[in-house]
Scaffold this motif. Structure first.
Motif, PDB file in Angstrom:
ATOM      1  N   ARG A  57      19.565  78.413  64.410  1.00 47.54           N
ATOM      2  CA  ARG A  57      20.785  77.885  63.802  1.00 47.54           C
ATOM      3  C   ARG A  57      21.224  78.660  62.349  1.00 47.54           C
ATOM      4  N   LEU A  58      20.093  78.921  61.641  1.00 39.07           N
ATOM      5  CA  LEU A  58      20.318  79.627  60.368  1.00 39.07           C
ATOM      6  C   LEU A  58      20.734  81.207  60.804  1.00 39.07           C
TER       7      LEU A  58
ATOM      8  N   TRP B  71      23.925  88.189  48.922  1.00 38.46           N
ATOM      9  CA  TRP B  71      23.330  86.862  48.622  1.00 38.46           C
ATOM     10  C   TRP B  71      24.495  85.735  48.782  1.00 38.46           C
ATOM     11  N   ALA B  72      25.742  85.990  48.642  1.00 41.36           N
ATOM     12  CA  ALA B  72      26.671  84.889  48.642  1.00 41.36           C
ATOM     13  C   ALA B  72      26.806  84.716  50.228  1.00 41.36           C
ATOM     14  N   GLN B  73      26.732  85.789  50.904  1.00 37.90           N
ATOM     15  CA  GLN B  73      26.871  85.345  52.577  1.00 37.90           C
ATOM     16  C   GLN B  73      25.576  84.785  52.900  1.00 37.90           C
TER      17      GLN B  73
ATOM     18  N   LEU C  14      23.406  79.012  54.706  1.00 45.42           N
ATOM     19  CA  LEU C  14      22.539  77.823  54.246  1.00 45.42           C
ATOM     20  C   LEU C  14      23.110  76.679  54.075  1.00 45.42           C
ATOM     21  N   ALA C  15      24.513  76.867  53.495  1.00 41.75           N
ATOM     22  CA  ALA C  15      25.455  75.698  53.390  1.00 41.75           C
ATOM     23  C   ALA C  15      25.905  75.099  54.645  1.00 41.75           C
ATOM     24  N   LEU C  16      26.086  75.875  55.699  1.00 42.02           N
ATOM     25  CA  LEU C  16      26.681  75.368  57.073  1.00 42.02           C
ATOM     26  C   LEU C  16      25.515  74.455  57.725  1.00 42.02           C
TER      27      LEU C  16
ATOM     28  N   GLN D 136      30.012  66.924  53.094  1.00 41.18           N
ATOM     29  CA  GLN D 136      29.577  65.614  52.608  1.00 41.18           C
ATOM     30  C   GLN D 136      30.459  64.603  53.281  1.00 41.18           C
ATOM     31  N   HIS D 137      31.895  64.823  53.671  1.00 39.32           N
ATOM     32  CA  HIS D 137      32.654  63.602  54.195  1.00 39.32           C
ATOM     33  C   HIS D 137      31.991  63.343  55.531  1.00 39.32           C
TER      34      HIS D 137
END
Length: 478
Positions: A381-382, A446-448, A453-455, A460-461
């Motif tokens: 997934r990552l 790094w932003a990518q 990683l956030a995905l 939160q919802h």
């Protein structure tokens, strides 16, 4: 012709077809056994090799002989001929008799023997690794296979690290035992007692390791392994594919250094090639017309490939510095996010101090890092998000490209190993191996990575909705 060549072998003449590289103390020039002088060849003499082995790889490369083009071009010419003409009939006889050759009259016969362009690349590779000679092959696996067949021989024994590239592991555990009766004992190469216990004096011909193991990134204690091997009359063969320029195994005591040149040395993910760097006595023996693994198996490098590679070697040190810089930055930041990261440049890596001590100053800790995601599903997934959502890198095997390449080792480059062997080697099902590239800016990449990683975490919802459902279900029960 065989009788004529045998007569030359029996003498002390340097036979160009068999011995294009003069011996200067790294090997026993008079040893002509079928193992390339493996069992009883004298170990390298420090005085004979100090000048080359003490040199920084970048400095040594810059000092290597520069080949000019046929008409004085700054780039050498490509000698694309498969065969070479002679002007007089007797010259052919003298070539096959060893009286003439690449180092005697600058004469060649056939490009499976020696080709001027490939020979020039070999000189560069020898300079890079600080060895007496080098021979360039069609692939990394052909280099590894030829060295092992030459040094070990039928029925011989190898002590090998239990963590190796999957293809090398399969070669030692399955192919060579089947075709030549070679046996291999796989051990924790960091455990000196285990290595000593596995070595069989008089039977073990080779101790085989990778400078930095694929994929776990353990750093070999080359001086210790060289000492153990030499005390048993064996040779230490080191695969330095992960760390060209970063580490010089021959300077640390290794007898032979092999490379998959396809990786960092090429840098373009467009060439398949290999190299064998070591004593002239070994390379000459491997080119023997009757007993040489290189001569008879024929893993010949194409001259056009050799030219391409010779043009890339001068900027290899600069590329490795940037690979290392980016890898250290990413590993540090990933660890800061709580990820399980393996990178020798991190202070808490078990072999950080070792690599810092033996590495060549100024070239960092290499361009490879690993992130353990725990499970293959999480690893996949990552990688999916890193390639297909945020464009951080590419899902592909191999390494050394200017783009970051990533793969789940257990199901790709280490899949040849049985599951129990992968577990013993410390290869987790969720281990993601990354070859860190240098394309784009560090902050951009790094932003990518952070977005990908956030995905991996639900928004939160979605977390709140799931919590509300759990609360409602609990209320209904009461």
């Amino acid at each position: 012709m065989a009788q004529a060549m045998a007569a030359v072998v029996a003498s002390d003449l340097v036979t160009p077809l068999k011995r294009p590289f003069p011996n200067d103390g790294l090997g026993d020039e008079n040893n002509n056994n079928n193992n390339g002088g493996a069992p009883d060849e004298k170990p390298p003499q420090p005085r004979a090799v100090a000048r080359r082995r003490d040199a920084d790889p970048a400095t040594a490369l810059a000092a290597a002989r520069h080949e000019f083009g046929e008409h004085g071009g700054v780039n050498m010419s490509i000698e694309a001929s498969a065969t070479f003409t002679v002007m007089e009939p007797d010259t052919m006889r003298r070539l096959f008799a060893g009286e003439l050759g690449p180092d005697r009259g600058d004469m060649y016969i056939y490009s499976r023997h020696f080709n001027p362009t490939v020979l020039a690349l070999g000189r560069q590779m020898a300079a890079l690794e600080g060895t007496e000679a080098a021979y360039c092959t069609a692939s990394g696996m052909s280099a590894i296979s030829a060295v092992l067949m030459q040094l070990v021989g039928a029925g011989g024994h190898v002590v090998a690290s239990r963590c190796l590239y999957g293809g090398t592991h399969a070669l030692l555990s399955r192919f060579l035992p089947r075709v030549s009766g070679v046996t291999a004992t796989f051990v924790d190469a960091d455990d000196e007692a285990a290595v000593r216990a596995a070595v069989r004096p008089g039977v073990t011909r080779v101790v085989y390791v990778e400078t930095v193991s694929n994929p776990t990134l353990a750093v070999a204690d080359v001086p210790m392994l060289a000492r153990v091997a030499h005390e048993a009359g064996a040779k230490l063969v080191v695969d330095n594919t992960f760390t060209p320029v970063v580490v010089s195994p021959a300077r640390l005591g290794a007898d032979v250094v092999v490379h998959s040149v396809s990786k960092f040395i090429s840098g373009g993910a467009d060439i398949i090639a290999g190299a064998i760097c070591g004593p002239a006595s070994l390379v000459n023996a491997m080119m023997d017309l009757q007993d040489g693994a290189l001569m008879l198996l024929g893993p010949t490098m194409n001259a056009k490939v050799a030219f391409e590679l010779s043009e890339r070697l001068p900027h290899l040190p600069l590329r490795m510095q940037e690979h290392s810089r980016r890898a250290l930055a990413f590993a540090t930041r990933m660890q800061g996010l709580g990820l399980r990261v393996a990178y020798p440049g991190l202070p808490d890596h078990p072999h950080h101090a070792r690599l810092a001590a033996v590495g060549n100053p100024g070239h960092g800790f290499g361009g490879m890092l690993c992130v353990d995601m725990g499970t293959e599903d999480r690893a996949n997934r990552l990688m999916h998000h890193l390639q297909n959502t945020t464009q951080f890198g590419l899902m592909a095997v191999s390494l050394g490209y200017y783009e970051t390449l990533m793969s789940c080792s257990g199901s790709s480059t280490s899949s040849e190993m049985p599951p129990e062997d992968r577990a013993r080697a410390g290869i987790s099902p969720g281990l993601v191996r990354m070859s860190v590239g240098y394309n784009g800016t560090l902050e951009q990449r790094w932003a990518q990575f952070e977005r990908a990683l956030a995905l991996m975490q639900p928004p939160q919802h979605q977390l709140k909705a799931a919590a509300d459902r759990d609360a409602d279900a609990a209320g209904r029960k009461h």
